[in-house]
Design a protein around this motif. Sequence first.
Motif, PDB file in Angstrom:
ATOM      1  N   CYS A  14     -38.719   2.863  54.998  1.00 18.61           N
ATOM      2  CA  CYS A  14     -38.991   3.560  53.952  1.00 18.61           C
ATOM      3  C   CYS A  14     -37.841   4.537  53.343  1.00 18.61           C
ATOM      4  O   CYS A  14     -37.580   4.362  52.083  1.00 18.61           O
ATOM      5  N   PRO A  15     -37.358   5.391  54.280  1.00 21.37           N
ATOM      6  CA  PRO A  15     -36.312   6.250  53.658  1.00 21.37           C
ATOM      7  C   PRO A  15     -35.002   5.458  53.321  1.00 21.37           C
ATOM      8  O   PRO A  15     -34.279   6.082  52.389  1.00 21.37           O
ATOM      9  N   ILE A  16     -34.898   4.354  53.994  1.00 18.31           N
ATOM     10  CA  ILE A  16     -33.460   3.580  53.981  1.00 18.31           C
ATOM     11  C   ILE A  16     -33.624   3.111  52.456  1.00 18.31           C
ATOM     12  O   ILE A  16     -32.747   2.895  51.482  1.00 18.31           O
ATOM     13  N   VAL A  17     -34.772   2.634  51.998  1.00 21.80           N
ATOM     14  CA  VAL A  17     -34.994   2.070  50.713  1.00 21.80           C
ATOM     15  C   VAL A  17     -35.264   2.842  49.622  1.00 21.80           C
ATOM     16  O   VAL A  17     -35.041   2.657  48.414  1.00 21.80           O
ATOM     17  N   GLY A  18     -35.829   4.074  50.034  1.00 19.56           N
ATOM     18  CA  GLY A  18     -36.112   4.919  49.114  1.00 19.56           C
ATOM     19  C   GLY A  18     -37.653   4.994  48.521  1.00 19.56           C
ATOM     20  O   GLY A  18     -38.100   5.458  47.392  1.00 19.56           O
TER      21      GLY A  18
ATOM     22  N   GLY B  78     -34.979  -4.786  64.147  1.00 22.20           N
ATOM     23  CA  GLY B  78     -36.285  -4.404  64.577  1.00 22.20           C
ATOM     24  C   GLY B  78     -36.821  -3.280  64.149  1.00 22.20           C
ATOM     25  O   GLY B  78     -37.711  -2.526  64.838  1.00 22.20           O
ATOM     26  N   LEU B  79     -36.294  -2.734  62.817  1.00 20.38           N
ATOM     27  CA  LEU B  79     -36.906  -1.456  62.318  1.00 20.38           C
ATOM     28  C   LEU B  79     -38.159  -1.612  61.882  1.00 20.38           C
ATOM     29  O   LEU B  79     -38.507  -2.681  61.560  1.00 20.38           O
TER      30      LEU B  79
ATOM     31  N   ALA C 119     -44.100  -2.560  52.714  1.00 23.63           N
ATOM     32  CA  ALA C 119     -44.676  -3.618  53.099  1.00 23.63           C
ATOM     33  C   ALA C 119     -44.911  -4.900  51.833  1.00 23.63           C
ATOM     34  O   ALA C 119     -44.678  -6.100  52.084  1.00 23.63           O
ATOM     35  N   LYS C 120     -45.196  -4.298  50.999  1.00 26.10           N
ATOM     36  CA  LYS C 120     -45.327  -5.105  49.434  1.00 26.10           C
ATOM     37  C   LYS C 120     -43.899  -5.638  49.031  1.00 26.10           C
ATOM     38  O   LYS C 120     -43.688  -6.774  48.870  1.00 26.10           O
TER      39      LYS C 120
END
Length: 66
Positions: A29-33, A22-23, A41-42
């Motif tokens: 964003c910070p996890i993916v970078g 449920g993030l 979202a894209k």
Amino acid sequence: MGKPIKCELSTEELKHLYLEEGLTIKQLCPIVGCKSDITMAKILKERGIDTDSNKRRALSKRKGMT
């Protein structure tokens, strides 16, 4: 369609974090970078992950319908 946005996480990992844990997109964003929630979202849409379910969950929390 443009070129895919680079993301090190697998689709399965993204699904787990976004749908099961449920993030929110902003929390991912910070996890993916990535710096932008629009970009995040894209990435989810490119991977075939429905972003509407998270919007509905957020809306229900704001209205006190948890």
